[in-house]
Design a protein around this motif. Structure first.
Motif, PDB file in Angstrom:
ATOM      1  N   TYR C  28      32.909   7.473 -12.665  1.00 13.56           N
ATOM      2  CA  TYR C  28      31.837   7.907 -12.720  1.00 13.56           C
ATOM      3  C   TYR C  28      30.937   7.270 -11.057  1.00 13.56           C
ATOM      4  O   TYR C  28      31.105   7.996 -10.786  1.00 13.56           O
ATOM      5  CB  TYR C  28      31.113   8.524 -14.182  1.00 13.56           C
ATOM      6  N   VAL C  29      31.063   6.527 -11.060  1.00  9.51           N
ATOM      7  CA  VAL C  29      30.565   6.124 -10.227  1.00  9.51           C
ATOM      8  C   VAL C  29      31.248   6.176  -8.438  1.00  9.51           C
ATOM      9  O   VAL C  29      30.255   6.513  -8.022  1.00  9.51           O
ATOM     10  CB  VAL C  29      29.119   4.264 -10.505  1.00  9.51           C
ATOM     11  N   ALA C 269      29.994  18.662  -4.195  1.00  6.65           N
ATOM     12  CA  ALA C 269      30.650  18.408  -5.508  1.00  6.65           C
ATOM     13  C   ALA C 269      31.258  19.281  -6.156  1.00  6.65           C
ATOM     14  O   ALA C 269      31.766  18.617  -7.406  1.00  6.65           O
ATOM     15  CB  ALA C 269      28.769  18.676  -6.133  1.00  6.65           C
ATOM     16  N   ALA C 270      30.793  20.153  -5.499  1.00  5.70           N
ATOM     17  CA  ALA C 270      31.446  21.824  -6.672  1.00  5.70           C
ATOM     18  C   ALA C 270      32.792  22.039  -7.037  1.00  5.70           C
ATOM     19  O   ALA C 270      33.710  21.668  -7.640  1.00  5.70           O
ATOM     20  CB  ALA C 270      30.684  22.871  -6.410  1.00  5.70           C
ATOM     21  N   LEU C 274      35.806  20.777  -9.398  1.00  6.23           N
ATOM     22  CA  LEU C 274      36.789  21.587  -9.812  1.00  6.23           C
ATOM     23  C   LEU C 274      37.955  21.179  -9.738  1.00  6.23           C
ATOM     24  O   LEU C 274      39.096  21.653 -10.891  1.00  6.23           O
ATOM     25  CB  LEU C 274      36.359  22.598  -9.347  1.00  6.23           C
ATOM     26  N   GLU C 275      37.951  20.101  -9.082  1.00  8.22           N
ATOM     27  CA  GLU C 275      39.596  19.619  -8.757  1.00  8.22           C
ATOM     28  C   GLU C 275      39.956  18.428 -10.112  1.00  8.22           C
ATOM     29  O   GLU C 275      40.563  18.699 -10.363  1.00  8.22           O
ATOM     30  CB  GLU C 275      39.535  18.831  -7.486  1.00  8.22           C
ATOM     31  N   LEU C 276      38.813  17.995 -10.407  1.00  9.19           N
ATOM     32  CA  LEU C 276      39.041  17.443 -11.410  1.00  9.19           C
ATOM     33  C   LEU C 276      39.161  17.513 -12.644  1.00  9.19           C
ATOM     34  O   LEU C 276      40.453  17.255 -13.346  1.00  9.19           O
ATOM     35  CB  LEU C 276      37.882  15.750 -11.825  1.00  9.19           C
ATOM     36  N   MET C 295      47.904  25.724  -7.959  1.00 12.02           N
ATOM     37  CA  MET C 295      48.376  27.540  -7.945  1.00 12.02           C
ATOM     38  C   MET C 295      46.183  27.867  -8.569  1.00 12.02           C
ATOM     39  O   MET C 295      46.176  28.765  -7.651  1.00 12.02           O
ATOM     40  CB  MET C 295      48.783  27.066  -8.754  1.00 12.02           C
ATOM     41  N   PHE C 296      46.502  27.014  -9.307  1.00 11.18           N
ATOM     42  CA  PHE C 296      44.758  27.305  -9.347  1.00 11.18           C
ATOM     43  C   PHE C 296      43.785  27.366  -8.819  1.00 11.18           C
ATOM     44  O   PHE C 296      42.830  28.599  -8.116  1.00 11.18           O
ATOM     45  CB  PHE C 296      44.082  26.701 -11.511  1.00 11.18           C
ATOM     46  N   MET C 297      44.376  26.142  -7.992  1.00  4.96           N
ATOM     47  CA  MET C 297      42.700  25.387  -6.873  1.00  4.96           C
ATOM     48  C   MET C 297      43.439  26.947  -5.781  1.00  4.96           C
ATOM     49  O   MET C 297      42.298  27.471  -5.109  1.00  4.96           O
ATOM     50  CB  MET C 297      43.079  24.675  -5.629  1.00  4.96           C
ATOM     51  N   GLY C 298      44.037  26.750  -5.202  1.00  9.20           N
ATOM     52  CA  GLY C 298      44.206  28.601  -4.710  1.00  9.20           C
ATOM     53  C   GLY C 298      44.666  29.924  -5.312  1.00  9.20           C
ATOM     54  O   GLY C 298      43.545  30.279  -4.006  1.00  9.20           O
TER      55      GLY C 298
END
Lengths: 254, 298, 328
Positions: C28-29, C269-270, C274-276, C295-298
C-alpha cells in the motif's frame, strides 16, 4: 490641436474576394478631437476599425501612427504602440469580475507578465489603473461582480473600461453605445468629452445625438468609400449625406 | 537505385498513400461535416481487417467476405452513432477525444475476446494471385495494383457523391451551416448517421482490402490513426483534396525513406529513422501553414 | 477566513499522509506513492488543460523523457547522483517541451490535439523501433540514484518509505508552486488566453510566448513525476511515452475536475484505485475478467465522459450547493 495626426490612413483598401469593403479611405485623427465615422450598415466602418487595430491586413494603402508607417502590424503590436480598441460585439472575459477584466488589460501595459511567483494582486499600479478605468466608465460599484452576471449595458461599460485601462493614446471605439440605455449613454458621452483633449478618438456610432454632441469631425462612409468628411455643421447641411444616410431613416437608438 | 527497384517503390508508395487516403478521408469527412473527432477511427481499420479474415475463413471466399464485412461495419456505425456518438454533438473536442478513446479500449478487448491476440493472415484471393514481370528478376504483385485501383475508384466515388448528388449537396450545406439545414426540414440526424457510418466504413474497407498484404495484429489501427492525423494536419481539416495530396506525399516519403540510405555527419539517418520523416514533414507544414495546405485560415 | 481553514485542512492531510508508511504494508505504501506521482503528473497536465485551455494529447512524452534521461545518464552498474540526475531529467523534459511546443503551439483546437499526439507518437516509435534505448524492452536502472552530499546520506532511494516521503514532498511542493504561478501575473495571462485569446492579443499580449512558456512549465513538472516513477520502478520503457498513458492522465484530470488544483489529485487516486479494482476482477463465465480490465475501463470512460463533465470536484460542488441553500 496637434499638428501631426496621431492616426492617419492613406488610400486604405480592403478586399474580401470580389467584395471591396473599404475603398481608398484616407482619414486623419488628431489628439484633442473626437472623429466620428458614420454611415449605413455595411458601409465598411467595422472593417476599417479592424484594419486600423491590426486584426485585418489591408489589401492596399497605408496606416500611419504619428507619421510612422505601421501598416500590417499585428494587433498586439498596435496595442503596445498605444492604439486601444473596443468591440461592437462585447468581447470581454465573462467568467472574470469587472475589475479583473480591467486588471488584465492594465497589466498588459504596466507590468511584466513573465513573473511567476509574486501574486498579480500585489501590483499596486495595476490595481489603481484598473480601478480608475472602471470608475471612468462608471462601473466602480460593480467591480467585484463577474461580468457574466452584469446587464448588457454594464457589460458595454466594462468593454470601454478595458480599453481605458491600457492607457492608449489613440482610441478606436466600435459602436460603444450599442445596447446602452439613456443614462449610461449620457455618461459615456461625458467620458468621451473628458478624454478628447488628451486622446485621439475615432468613433464609429449610429447614435446621432451622441455623435453631434461630442464629435469635432465627421466622416460619412457609404459602400466602403468616404462620401464626405468635415465638421458637423457641414455634414448636417450636406444634401448628399442627407440622401445617403440621415434623411432616409433615423436609426433606432438601442 | 535502379529503375526497376524505383518503380516498385513508387508503386508501393502510391498504394500505401491511397490506402491511407481512404482512412484519412473518412476521418476528415466526419469531422468536417459533423464536427466530431473520432480517435477510434483507427480501430475500424483493425475491425475491417479482422472481419475480412474471420469471414473469409467462414464463408470460404474473400469476394463474399468483403461485401458482408462492409454491411456489418456500416450497421455497427449506425448503431454506434445512435447509441453514443450523437451525444457528442456540440461538445468540447476534449470530451469527444476521451469518449472515443474509451471506445478504442472497448474495441481492442472485444477483438481480443472474439478473435484472440494472435497475428492473422488472409491469403491473396486466387483470381488475383499473380505477378506482372518488370524485369528478368523483379515482378510486381497484381493484388497490390488492385488495391491501388480500388482505392482510386472509391476516392472518385467520394468526390462524385459530394459534388454531384443531392446527398452530397446536403452534406456540403450541413458542413457550412448545420442549423440552416435543419430548418430546411432536412433530417440532420439521419444525415449524420449516414456520414458517420460511411466514414468508419471507409476505414474498415481499407483494412479489409489490405488484409491479404498486411499483418493482422492487435493494435494495428494505432499507427494508421496517427498517420491520418498527420495527413489531416498537412492537408487541412475537411479537405478531401488536401487529404489526397498529403496521403500520397506521406505514402511516398515513408516508403522511399525505408529503402534509402542516408548519412548525415556520420550518423545513419535513413533507413534507421525512416519513421520520423513524416513527422518532419508535418513540422515543416506547421511552420509554413499551420492550418494545412488546403485548410481554412481562421 | 475560508482560506486559512482550507490551508489547515490541507496541512492535516499532508501530515496524515506522512504517517502512512509507519502503519501500512509495503504494497500500500508503494501504491500510494504511485498515486502521488500520478497526481503530480496530472496537476502538470491540468495547468495546460484546465488553465490554459490547451488539450495536449501527448503529455506522456515529457513524463517518459525524464525517466529515459535518468536511465541514459546512469552509468552501468553504478548509481547516479540524485542531486544532478533530477535537474538533468527535468531539464530534458523542459527542453523537449520547448522543442515540441515551438511547433504545436502555433495550432489551435482540433489541430493542437492531433499534433501533440503525433509528436508524442513520433517519440514513442523512435524509442520503440530503434536501439537507442533498449527498444521495446526498455532499460533497467540497475542502481538507483543516491542522495549523497559530501558523505552524508539524507535519504535512500532504495528504501520504499523514503521514496514515498519524497513523492509526498514533491506533491506538496508542486501544489504550492502551481498555486503561486496561477495567482501570478503569468497565471492571469494564461487564464485570460483560455477565456478569450483574441481579446488578449488585442490588449497587447503576444500570446504565443505565454502558451509556449506554459507548455514548457507543464512539461518540466511532468518530468518530475516521470523521474520519480523511474526511481520507483527501476525500469523505463516506451509505454511511459505512449498514448495510453497520455489518455489515462487526461482522464485523471477530467475525472477529478479540470481547472482546480486538487481535482487532478483526486482524479489520480480514483483512477489508480479503479484500475487496481478492475485488474483484480475474478473469472466469470469462463472469461478472465481481470485480464480484460481495459474493456471495463473503456466503458467507464465512455460513461464518465457523458455523465460527469465537471468531474468529482464538480460533483462535490453541486452536492454542496443545495445544502448551502438550506442553511442560508
Amino acid at each position: 490641436m496637434a499638428e501631426r495626426p496621431a492616426l492617419a490612413t492613406r488610400a486604405l483598401t480592403r478586399h474580401f474576394g470580389g467584395l471591396t469593403a473599404v475603398r481608398e479611405v484616407s482619414i486623419e485623427c488628431r489628439v484633442g478631437e473626437v472623429h466620428a465615422i458614420i454611415g449605413p450598415n455595411g458601409a465598411g466602418k467595422s472593417t476599417l476599425i479592424n484594419v486600423l487595430s491590426g486584426e485585418l491586413r489591408p489589401s492596399a494603402g497605408a496606416v500611419e501612427l504619428d507619421g510612422d508607417d505601421v501598416t500590417g502590424l499585428p494587433p498586439h503590436r498596435m496595442s503596445r504602440l498605444g492604439v486601444g480598441r473596443s468591440y461592437q460585439k462585447t468581447n470581454v472575459f465573462l467568467p472574470f469580475t469587472a475589475v479583473e477584466n480591467c486588471r488584465i488589460a492594465a497589466q498588459a501595459r504596466l507590468a511584466s507578465s513573465m513573473r511567476f511567483l509574486r501574486p498579480a494582486l500585489a501590483n499596486r499600479a495595476v490595481n489603481e489603473a484598473a480601478e480608475r478605468a472602471l470608475a471612468a466608465a462608471g462601473l466602480e460599484a460593480r467591480a467585484e461582480t463577474p461580468v457574466a452576471a452584469l446587464s448588457h449595458g454594464e457589460q458595454r461599460q466594462v468593454e470601454i473600461a478595458m480599453v481605458l485601462a491600457t492607457s492608449p493614446r489613440v482610441l478606436l471605439l466600435d459602436e460603444p453605445l450599442a445596447g446602452m440605455g439613456a443614462e449610461e449613454s449620457a455618461r459615456i458621452v461625458e467620458l468621451l468629452r473628458r478624454l478628447a483633449p488628451d486622446h485621439a478618438v475615432l468613433l464609429v456610432e449610429h447614435d446621432m445625438d451622441a455623435v453631434f454632441a461630442v464629435a469635432r469631425r465627421l466622416t460619412v462612409m457609404v459602400n466602403g468609400a468616404v462620401l464626405e468628411s468635415g465638421p458637423p455643421e457641414t455634414i448636417r447641411a450636406s444634401r448628399a449625406v442627407r440622401e445617403a444616410y440621415l434623411g432616409t431613416e433615423e436609426p433606432v437608438r438601442g | 537505385m535502379d529503375l526497376h527497384t524505383f518503380l516498385i517503390q513508387l508503386l508501393n508508395g502510391v498504394q500505401y498513400g491511397l490506402l491511407l487516403f481512404l482512412v484519412a478521408s473518412g476521418l476528415t469527412l466526419v469531422f468536417g461535416i459533423m464536427g466530431i473527432i473520432n480517435v477510434a477511427h483507427g480501430s475500424f481499420y483493425m475491425i475491417g481487417a479482422y472481419l475480412a479474415w474471420s469471414l473469409t475463413a467462414r464463408l470460404g471466399s474473400f469476394w463474399i467476405a468483403v461485401p458482408a464485412a462492409i454491411v456489418i461495419t456500416a450497421a455497427v456505425g449506425v448503431l454506434l452513432e445512435w447509441l453514443v456518438i450523437r451525444r457528442l454533438y456540440g461538445r468540447d473536442h476534449l470530451y469527444q477525444v476521451l469518449l472515443t478513446y474509451g471506445l478504442i479500449l472497448v474495441f481492442e478487448e472485444m477483438r481480443s475476446l472474439l478473435w484472440g491476440d494472435d497475428v492473422r493472415g488472409v491469403p491473396v484471393p486466387a483470381s488475383l494471385d499473380a505477378s506482372i514481370p518488370l524485369s528478368d528478376t523483379l515482378s510486381y504483385p497484381v493484388y497490390r495494383l488492385f488495391i491501388s485501383g480500388v482505392c482510386l475508384a472509391v476516392a472518385l466515388l467520394i468526390v462524385w457523391v459530394i459534388q454531384r448528388t443531392r446527398l452530397g449537396m446536403t452534406i456540403r450545406a450541413g458542413a457550412v451551416d448545420r442549423q440552416m439545414v435543419q430548418s430546411l426540414g432536412i433530417d440532420v440526424h439521419a444525415l449524420y448517421r449516414v456520414v458517420f457510418a460511411g466514414g468508419i466504413t471507409l476505414a474498415a474497407f481499407a483494412g479489409m482490402v489490405s488484409a491479404p498484404v498486411s499483418a493482422i495484429a492487435p493494435g494495428m489501427g494505432n499507427p494508421v490513426l496517427v498517420l491520418s492525423f498527420v495527413i489531416i494536419v498537412i492537408g487541412g481539416m475537411g479537405s478531401v483534396k488536401g487529404a489526397m495530396l498529403a496521403s500520397l506525399l506521406i505514402g511516398l516519403v515513408d516508403t522511399f525513406g525505408k529503402v534509402m540510405h542516408l548519412e548525415i555527419a556520420g550518423v545513419r539517418v535513413l533507413p534507421e529513422l525512416s519513421s520520423m520523416t513524416v513527422y518532419l514533414l508535418m513540422a515543416v507544414v506547421l511552420l509554413w501553414r499551420p492550418e494545412g495546405i488546403f485548410g481554412r485560415r481562421t | 477566513m475560508g482560506m486559512s481553514r482550507s490551508a489547515l485542512a490541507l496541512a492535516l492531510c499532508v501530515a496524515a499522509l506522512a504517517l502512512v508508511p509507519l502503519a501500512a504494508e509495503t504494497f500500500y505504501v508503494q501504491f500510494f506513492a504511485k498515486i502521488m506521482i500520478m497526481a503530480i503528473f496530472a496537476m502538470s497536465l491540468d495547468l495546460l488543460l484546465g488553465y490554459a485551455g490547451l488539450v495536449s494529447f501527448g503529455h506522456a512524452a515529457f513524463y517518459g523523457a525524464a525517466g529515459y534521461a535518468l536511465a541514459l545518464t546512469t552509468p552501468q552498474y553504478q548509481a547516479a547522483s540524485f542531486w544532478t540526475s533530477l535537474p538533468l531529467a527535468v531539464a530534458a523534459s523542459a527542453l523537449l517541451a520547448l522543442a515540441i511546443g515551438f511547433f504545436v503551439v502555433r495550432t489551435r483546437g482540433i489541430y493542437f490535439i492531433m499534433v501533440t499526439l503525433a509528436f508524442a507518437q513520433m517519440l514513442f516509435f523512435l524509442f520503440y523501433d530503434t536501439k537507442i534505448a533498449g527498444g521495446n524492452d526498455g532499460i533497467y536502472i540497475d542502481v538507483r540514484p543516491v542522495a549523497d552530499l559530501a558523505g552524508w546520506r539524507p535519504f535512500s532511494l532504495d528504501d520504499y518509505r523514503h521514496v514515498y516521503w519524497l513523492a509526498l514532498a514533491f506533491l506538496a511542493a508542486v501544489y504550492l508552486l502551481l498555486r503561486a504561478v496561477l495567482r501570478s501575473p503569468f497565471g492571469r495571462v494564461v487564464s485570460g488566453i483560455r477565456v478569450n485569446e483574441q481579446r488578449m492579443i488585442s490588449l497587447g499580449y503576444p500570446t504565443f510566448r505565454y502558451k509556449l512558456a506554459c507548455f514548457v512549465i507543464s512539461g518540466a513538472i511532468a518530468g518530475i513525476a516521470g523521474y520519480l516513477a523511474a526511481v520507483q520502478f527501476g525500469v523505463v520503457n516506451p509505454e511511459t511515452m505512449g498514448w495510453h498513458l497520455s489518455a489515462a492522465v487526461m482522464m485523471m484530470v477530467i475525472l477529478g475536475g479540470m481547472g482546480t488544483l486538487l481535482g487532478p489529485v483526486l482524479g489520480a487516486a480514483a483512477w489508480m484505485l479503479l484500475e487496481l479494482g478492475l485488474q483484480g476482477l475474478p473469472e466469470a463465465g469462463g472469461v478472465n475478467l481481470g485480464k480484460h480490465w481495459q474493456m471495463f475501463m473503456g466503458l467507464f470512460i465512455v460513461v464518465a465522459t457523458l455523465v460527469l463533465p465537471h468531474g468529482l470536484v464538480g460533483l462535490a460542488r453541486s452536492l454542496r450547493r443545495p445544502a448551502e441553500r438550506n442553511n442560508g
